[in-house]
Design a protein around this motif. Structure first.
Motif, PDB file in Angstrom:
ATOM      1  N   UNK A 184       0.903  -1.054  -0.072  1.00  0.00           N
ATOM      2  CA  UNK A 184       0.000  -0.094   0.087  1.00  0.00           C
ATOM      3  C   UNK A 184       0.887   1.358  -0.133  1.00  0.00           C
ATOM      4  N   UNK A 185       1.873   1.240   0.746  1.00  0.00           N
ATOM      5  CA  UNK A 185       2.846   2.206   0.955  1.00  0.00           C
ATOM      6  C   UNK A 185       3.540   2.613  -0.407  1.00  0.00           C
ATOM      7  N   UNK A 187       2.203   1.982  -3.334  1.00  0.00           N
ATOM      8  CA  UNK A 187       1.055   2.455  -4.179  1.00  0.00           C
ATOM      9  C   UNK A 187       0.854   3.992  -4.111  1.00  0.00           C
ATOM     10  N   UNK A 188       0.807   4.432  -2.786  1.00  0.00           N
ATOM     11  CA  UNK A 188       0.934   5.823  -2.232  1.00  0.00           C
ATOM     12  C   UNK A 188       1.959   6.782  -2.656  1.00  0.00           C
ATOM     13  N   UNK A 189       3.301   5.959  -2.649  1.00  0.00           N
ATOM     14  CA  UNK A 189       4.493   6.988  -3.133  1.00  0.00           C
ATOM     15  C   UNK A 189       4.278   7.039  -4.712  1.00  0.00           C
ATOM     16  N   UNK A 191       1.677   7.132  -6.550  1.00  0.00           N
ATOM     17  CA  UNK A 191       0.271   8.002  -6.728  1.00  0.00           C
ATOM     18  C   UNK A 191       1.072   9.791  -6.746  1.00  0.00           C
TER      19      UNK A 191
END
Lengths: 197, 197
Positions: A184-185, A187-189, A191
């Motif tokens: 998830x981290x 994916x956030x980075x 984004x």
């Protein structure tokens, strides 16, 4: 040994010595890694390492002055291997964005390894780690520039700053308990690397 | 001093002593901060601090055992003040996203302060810094949850993980030379908090 023989094949003999030394060194690092992962980095002794490697203590001291030096060499080998793995992932086929995602995910998963955390207190910010981080930042920068040129990633921020952002943000993986959270981290980075909406 | 007088107004007298002690303490911290910003944190001595504050060395030693203790107290005060400023910014009017952006930008600009970097080597990861980081992470988490509930920010990742992402990513501000680059970093971090496209 026959001196004549020695003089005829000095190169071969030296190669053999080098290979032997290299093998002993690698065996010491492997044994130390095994002991550290079993007992923790602070309770391992030179005697244990010698015994586990199957060499004498006197021989071990010819290779390394103390446990800390072995841990530093082991850590350096780990970092070098990780970097090589990341380079292989980078060089796979696919769009810059996909390859960047694969590199970031592998890096984040490597960073949360328990040995990495346990050793960080002992090995500090050693030179080879700084070098490796520079190399990694450099190749992330190249991938990001490629992605920006292809219109996949944002081009309103210099790639060098975006690479530093990635490495710092991914350090949050240290505190994450699960692989799912690490993904998830990533994916956030990623984004954050996209053009703002 | 008249003992009778002292017994009649002990509270007032104690308050006066407390206020005096507090004022001396603050003056010592201010003088030290001024000396550090002029000469760097490693070259400041107790004598210089006493002279700059206008108190005797013996008095100074009643307040602090050494320069390191003064620097730690000064740093603690800085961290507390920064946190209070961030709370004021958080409590302004506006959408959760706007307030979050304002908090992140202020935090990033504070983090790149030159004293912060110079002192980091001396003060290490002291307890009050860890506490302050926890408080900050906690209130970022609340803002992010608000933003997610309002549909402004992503809700596919737990707010706690997103708060940790913000704090780690903003640590990249340390290496940035300009305020403009710091603002770009904040934009990138915020983009990461948006729902993926």
């Amino acid at each position: 040994m026959d001196m004549m023989y020695f003089c005829l094949v000095p190169k071969l003999w030296n190669d053999t010595i080098d290979a032997h030394r290299h093998a002993v060194r690698e065996a010491v690092l492997d044994a130390t890694a095994a002991l550290v992962s079993e007992h923790g980095p602070t309770s391992v002794t030179m005697s244990q390492i010698a015994q586990e490697t199957g060499i004498g203590r006197a021989t071990l001291y010819k290779y390394f002055p103390d446990v800390e030096a072995i841990l530093a060499a082991w850590h350096e080998r780990q970092v070098r291997e990780h970097l090589r793995q990341l380079e292989l992932i980078r060089d796979q086929a696919g769009s810059a964005e996909r390859r960047l995602e694969a590199v970031l995910e592998s890096y984040a998963l490597m960073s949360r390894g328990h040995e990495a955390t346990a050793l960080a207190t002992l090995v500090h910010r050693s030179e080879h780690v700084t070098d490796a981080r520079h190399q990694l930042a450099g190749f992330l920068q190249t991938l990001i520039a490629e992605g920006a040129a292809a219109g996949e990633l944002r081009d309103d921020v210099p790639p060098q700053e975006l690479a530093a952002y990635c490495l710092h943000a991914l350090a949050a993986a240290d505190s994450l308990r699960s692989k799912a959270a690490t993904r998830r981290l990533v994916k956030v980075v990623l984004t954050g690397l996209h053009p703002p909406t």
